[in-house]
Design an enzyme around this catalytic site. Structure first.
Site, PDB file in Angstrom:
ATOM      1  N   THR A   1       3.807   4.224  15.468  1.00 39.74           N
ATOM      2  CA  THR A   1       3.518   2.908  14.869  1.00 39.74           C
ATOM      3  C   THR A   1       3.984   2.844  13.408  1.00 39.74           C
ATOM      4  OG1 THR A   1       1.265   3.477  14.150  1.00 39.74           O
ATOM      5  CG2 THR A   1       1.504   2.616  16.380  1.00 39.74           C
TER       6      THR A   1
ATOM      7  N   HIS B   1      -2.481  -9.748  12.352  1.00 43.40           N
ATOM      8  CA  HIS B   1      -1.925  -8.526  11.767  1.00 43.40           C
ATOM      9  C   HIS B   1      -1.413  -7.678  12.933  1.00 43.40           C
ATOM     10  CE1 HIS B   1      -1.255  -4.870   9.710  1.00 43.40           C
ATOM     11  NE2 HIS B   1      -2.300  -4.248  10.232  1.00 43.40           N
TER      12      HIS B   1
ATOM     13  N   ASN C   1       5.378  -1.273  12.393  1.00 41.48           N
ATOM     14  CA  ASN C   1       4.352  -1.758  11.462  1.00 41.48           C
ATOM     15  C   ASN C   1       4.941  -1.842  10.056  1.00 41.48           C
ATOM     16  OD1 ASN C   1       1.974  -2.488  10.242  1.00 41.48           O
ATOM     17  ND2 ASN C   1       0.850  -0.604  10.736  1.00 41.48           N
TER      18      ASN C   1
ATOM     19  N   SER D   1     -10.226   2.787  14.136  1.00 39.92           N
ATOM     20  CA  SER D   1      -9.531   1.690  13.426  1.00 39.92           C
ATOM     21  C   SER D   1      -9.281   0.510  14.371  1.00 39.92           C
ATOM     22  CB  SER D   1      -8.230   2.174  12.789  1.00 39.92           C
ATOM     23  OG  SER D   1      -7.220   2.408  13.752  1.00 39.92           O
TER      24      SER D   1
ATOM     25  N   CYS E   1      -3.480  -3.381   4.409  1.00 37.28           N
ATOM     26  CA  CYS E   1      -2.538  -4.388   4.944  1.00 37.28           C
ATOM     27  C   CYS E   1      -2.969  -5.814   4.639  1.00 37.28           C
ATOM     28  CB  CYS E   1      -2.412  -4.226   6.460  1.00 37.28           C
ATOM     29  SG  CYS E   1      -1.951  -2.578   6.956  1.00 37.28           S
TER      30      CYS E   1
ATOM     31  N   GLU F   1       0.842  -1.192   0.000  1.00 34.60           N
ATOM     32  CA  GLU F   1       0.000   0.000   0.000  1.00 34.60           C
ATOM     33  C   GLU F   1       0.884   1.250   0.000  1.00 34.60           C
ATOM     34  OE1 GLU F   1      -2.221   0.991   3.590  1.00 34.60           O
ATOM     35  OE2 GLU F   1      -1.509  -0.861   4.487  1.00 34.60           O
TER      36      GLU F   1
ATOM     37  N   LYS G   1      -4.788  -7.622  22.439  1.00 37.92           N
ATOM     38  CA  LYS G   1      -6.221  -7.432  22.747  1.00 37.92           C
ATOM     39  C   LYS G   1      -7.058  -8.388  21.907  1.00 37.92           C
ATOM     40  CE  LYS G   1      -6.044  -2.609  24.096  1.00 37.92           C
ATOM     41  NZ  LYS G   1      -6.488  -1.244  23.846  1.00 37.92           N
TER      42      LYS G   1
ATOM     43  N   SER H   1      -7.232  -2.143   6.473  1.00 37.96           N
ATOM     44  CA  SER H   1      -8.220  -1.079   6.693  1.00 37.96           C
ATOM     45  C   SER H   1      -9.044  -0.848   5.443  1.00 37.96           C
ATOM     46  CB  SER H   1      -7.509   0.217   7.081  1.00 37.96           C
ATOM     47  OG  SER H   1      -6.977   0.081   8.369  1.00 37.96           O
TER      48      SER H   1
HETATM   49  N1  CAA Z   1       2.349   3.364  30.707  1.00 34.56           N
HETATM   50  C1  CAA Z   1       1.753   2.281  30.166  1.00 34.56           C
HETATM   51  N2  CAA Z   1       0.758   2.366  29.239  1.00 34.56           N
HETATM   52  C2  CAA Z   1       0.377   3.600  28.837  1.00 34.56           C
HETATM   53  C3  CAA Z   1       0.961   4.761  29.367  1.00 34.56           C
HETATM   54  C4  CAA Z   1       1.980   4.617  30.349  1.00 34.56           C
HETATM   55  N3  CAA Z   1       2.608   5.656  30.887  1.00 34.56           N
HETATM   56  N4  CAA Z   1       0.360   5.825  28.778  1.00 34.56           N
HETATM   57  C5  CAA Z   1      -0.575   5.347  27.924  1.00 34.56           C
HETATM   58  N5  CAA Z   1      -0.554   3.994  27.972  1.00 34.56           N
HETATM   59  C6  CAA Z   1      -1.374   3.057  27.179  1.00 34.56           C
HETATM   60  C7  CAA Z   1      -2.825   3.465  27.068  1.00 34.56           C
HETATM   61  O1  CAA Z   1      -3.558   3.094  28.216  1.00 34.56           O
HETATM   62  C8  CAA Z   1      -3.219   2.674  25.831  1.00 34.56           C
HETATM   63  O2  CAA Z   1      -3.399   1.318  26.172  1.00 34.56           O
HETATM   64  P1  CAA Z   1      -4.861   0.660  26.089  1.00 34.56           P
HETATM   65  O3  CAA Z   1      -5.307   0.794  24.665  1.00 34.56           O
HETATM   66  O4  CAA Z   1      -4.620  -0.754  26.479  1.00 34.56           O
HETATM   67  O5  CAA Z   1      -5.724   1.422  27.025  1.00 34.56           O
HETATM   68  C9  CAA Z   1      -1.963   2.703  24.976  1.00 34.56           C
HETATM   69  O6  CAA Z   1      -0.899   3.089  25.853  1.00 34.56           O
HETATM   70  C10 CAA Z   1      -2.012   3.700  23.843  1.00 34.56           C
HETATM   71  O7  CAA Z   1      -2.378   4.927  24.408  1.00 34.56           O
HETATM   72  P2  CAA Z   1      -3.449   5.858  23.685  1.00 34.56           P
HETATM   73  O8  CAA Z   1      -4.645   5.084  23.286  1.00 34.56           O
HETATM   74  O9  CAA Z   1      -3.649   7.077  24.521  1.00 34.56           O
HETATM   75  O10 CAA Z   1      -2.569   6.220  22.392  1.00 34.56           O
HETATM   76  P3  CAA Z   1      -2.818   7.269  21.281  1.00 34.56           P
HETATM   77  O11 CAA Z   1      -4.138   7.932  21.412  1.00 34.56           O
HETATM   78  O12 CAA Z   1      -1.639   8.161  21.261  1.00 34.56           O
HETATM   79  O13 CAA Z   1      -2.813   6.422  19.936  1.00 34.56           O
HETATM   80  C11 CAA Z   1      -3.433   4.842  18.294  1.00 34.56           C
HETATM   81  C12 CAA Z   1      -3.071   5.055  19.764  1.00 34.56           C
HETATM   82  C13 CAA Z   1      -4.760   5.533  17.988  1.00 34.56           C
HETATM   83  C14 CAA Z   1      -3.568   3.377  18.002  1.00 34.56           C
HETATM   84  C15 CAA Z   1      -2.319   5.484  17.394  1.00 34.56           C
HETATM   85  O14 CAA Z   1      -1.089   4.851  17.643  1.00 34.56           O
HETATM   86  C16 CAA Z   1      -2.617   5.388  15.916  1.00 34.56           C
HETATM   87  O15 CAA Z   1      -3.355   6.207  15.361  1.00 34.56           O
HETATM   88  N6  CAA Z   1      -2.011   4.400  15.208  1.00 34.56           N
HETATM   89  C17 CAA Z   1      -2.216   4.189  13.782  1.00 34.56           C
HETATM   90  C18 CAA Z   1      -3.506   3.465  13.487  1.00 34.56           C
HETATM   91  C19 CAA Z   1      -3.428   2.003  13.801  1.00 34.56           C
HETATM   92  O16 CAA Z   1      -2.367   1.408  13.930  1.00 34.56           O
HETATM   93  N7  CAA Z   1      -4.604   1.358  13.897  1.00 34.56           N
HETATM   94  C20 CAA Z   1      -4.671  -0.080  14.129  1.00 34.56           C
HETATM   95  C21 CAA Z   1      -5.902  -0.675  13.491  1.00 34.56           C
HETATM   96  S1  CAA Z   1      -5.883  -0.313  11.724  1.00 34.56           S
HETATM   97  C22 CAA Z   1      -4.845  -1.506  11.083  1.00 34.56           C
HETATM   98  O17 CAA Z   1      -4.586  -2.485  11.717  1.00 34.56           O
HETATM   99  C23 CAA Z   1      -4.245  -1.294   9.741  1.00 34.56           C
HETATM  100  C24 CAA Z   1      -2.889  -0.724   9.882  1.00 34.56           C
HETATM  101  O18 CAA Z   1      -1.891  -1.452   9.935  1.00 34.56           O
HETATM  102  C25 CAA Z   1      -2.734   0.716   9.933  1.00 34.56           C
END
Ligand code: CAA
Length: 390
Positions: free
Chosen positions: A152, A233, A276, A201, A111, A79, A242, A309
């Site tokens: 990521t 994935h 990733n 997502s 992906c 992609e 999870k 996605s």
């Molecule tokens: N110590 C331990 N853990 C901590 C922490 C600390 N000090 N601070 C935060 N965390 C944890 C949070 O609790 C959270 O864990 P849980 O989900 O278990 O609650 C984790 O760290 C991540 O924290 P946030 O949710 O606050 O993180 P974020 O808002 O900054 O972003 C995300 C997370 C939205 C996934 C971001 O990384 C993102 O946008 N990633 C790209 C999209 C993606 O990968 N999506 C996956 C599904 S889509 C797909 O699979 C296709 C693909 O490859 C893209």
């Protein structure tokens, strides 16, 4: 006749960014990345390493002269393509020196496409049992500096040779896919980085897993206890964890839960250090599992959850073949540790360097560390790659 993966190889970039350095630069606690996302490092590519050089390096690491003389199809799933028309597989075919009477195509669905590529390879070999199909998943995951997806990112390619009577894994005929039209992550042609609704997502990933797994169990009349390991994935390993917990039924015996959890831990070892790699990340998980698990044995059944996605997902299974361990490379963690560690400042320059062409469509690049194959220049809008098979 059994059909499946006869050889599997991997390539990534020669530069690596440590998550603890990124955390410090972005004012985040390091544990958010190391525990919250379960990531320790990200592979970072210079402009001279793209999906074609990575794909060619991954394939070159497993192919011999006999393979090159007999492969009759090259499928490149990506992609992060470099051209809207010409397939990356055409370059890979030429760089590797595969015999000319072969089909070379590129496939896309975020992906997920490598999984469709494997299925196409399987169907082709069912009809032509002597065929060998090279399926490569190659991607550079680039979200933008300071974006929510920045932690990521990553880059790499996984190459798989699909044949009859394979020496690693034989596919079962149990694939079940699901498609749903959503905007969780997408990249329109006018944008160099994706748009992503991060939380949505992750919910879609988990819901696609839950609903497809439920239907798969019904159709196959099976449950998790018949699996020895499950690969997911891996956009970031915590989401896959999870996923595992979502399908791990409370009624399962403790020994089954322990087996699946232990093998899950082995399946994320490489991704923790690479990040990733989009289409390849499920198969990097497989490679990590096979090269690091101490309990897997011939005959064991591995489940797969592929997610792209947009969204298309698929669940299928495969069984390990007698002697599979002889086809693997056991020093890969050492190889990953050889990558050059770069600072956040260097990463921002290296990963986000723009390609600027002159009026005739030419440019030369600075020289960077790469694998055996690399993008040397662009001349008259044509990409010029260098490198040769060992
Ligand atoms: N110590 C331990 N853990 C901590 C922490 C600390 N000090 N601070 C935060 N965390 C944890 C949070 O609790 C959270 O864990 P849980 O989900 O278990 O609650 C984790 O760290 C991540 O924290 P946030 O949710 O606050 O993180 P974020 O808002 O900054 O972003 C995300 C997370 C939205 C996934 C971001 O990384 C993102 O946008 N990633 C790209 C999209 C993606 O990968 N999506 C996956 C599904 S889509 C797909 O699979 C296709 C693909 O490859 C893209």
């Amino acid at each position: 006749m059994t059909i499946g993966i006869d050889k599997i190889g991997f390539a990534t970039s020669q530069y690596v960014l440590q998550m603890k350095d990124l955390a410090q630069a972005r004012n985040q606690e390091p544990e958010k990345f190391s525990q919250g996302l379960m990531l320790d490092a990200l592979s970072i590519t210079p402009v001279t390493d793209d999906i074609i050089s990575l794909a060619t390096d991954a394939a070159a690491s497993i192919l011999d002269q006999e393979d090159l003389a007999t492969i009759d199809m090259v499928i490149l799933a990506t992609e992060s393509s470099v051209d809207q028309s010409k397939a990356g597989a055409v370059y890979v075919h030429q760089l590797l020196g595969i015999q000319p009477f072969a089909r070379a195509i590129e496939m896309k669905e975020a992906c997920y496409a490598a999984t469709a590529g494997l299925d196409y390879a399987k169907l082709h070999i069912e009809k032509h049992p002597k065929s060998r199909v090279l399926v490569i998943a190659s991607d550079i995951a680039k979200y933008g500096i300071n974006s929510s997806g920045e932690p990521t990112q990553g880059a790499g390619a996984v190459a798989m040779l699909v044949t009859a009577e394979p020496r690693i894994l034989s596919f079962n005929d149990d694939n079940l896919a699901q498609t749903r039209d959503i905007y969780d992550f997408w990249r329109p042609n006018y944008s160099s980085t994706p748009f992503v609704d991060g939380m949505f997502s992750t919910k879609q990933y988990l819901d696609c897993l839950k609903t497809t797994w439920s239907e798969y169990q019904k159709r196959q009349e099976t449950d998790l206890s018949s699996f020895d390991a499950f690969c997911f994935h891996l956009p970031f390993p915590k989401l896959a964890l999870k996923g595992l917990n979502k399908i791990m039924d409370k009624s399962l015996e403790d020994s089954v839960k322990t087996r699946l959890q232990d093998n899950f831990d082995h399946s994320i070892q490489y991704s923790r250090l690479v990040g990733n790699i989009y289409t390849g990340s499920l198969y990097l998980g497989l490679l990590s599992l096979l090269e690091n698990s101490t309990t897997l044995k011939a005959g064991d059944k591995i489940g797969f959850f592929s997610y792209g996605s947009g969204a298309v997902c698929e669940i299928f299974s495969a069984n390990l073949v007698e002697g599979y361990e002889k086809m693997l490379h056991k020093d890969r963690l050492d190889d990953l540790n050889q990558r050059q560690v770069i600072s956040v400042e260097q990463y921002e320059q290296l990963f986000y360097e723009d390609i600027t062409l002159d009026d005739e469509g030419n440019t030369d690049f600075n020289s960077y560390q790469t694998g055996a194959f690399y993008l040397e220049s662009i001349q008259g809008h044509k990409r010029i790659y260098k490198g040769k098979m060992k």
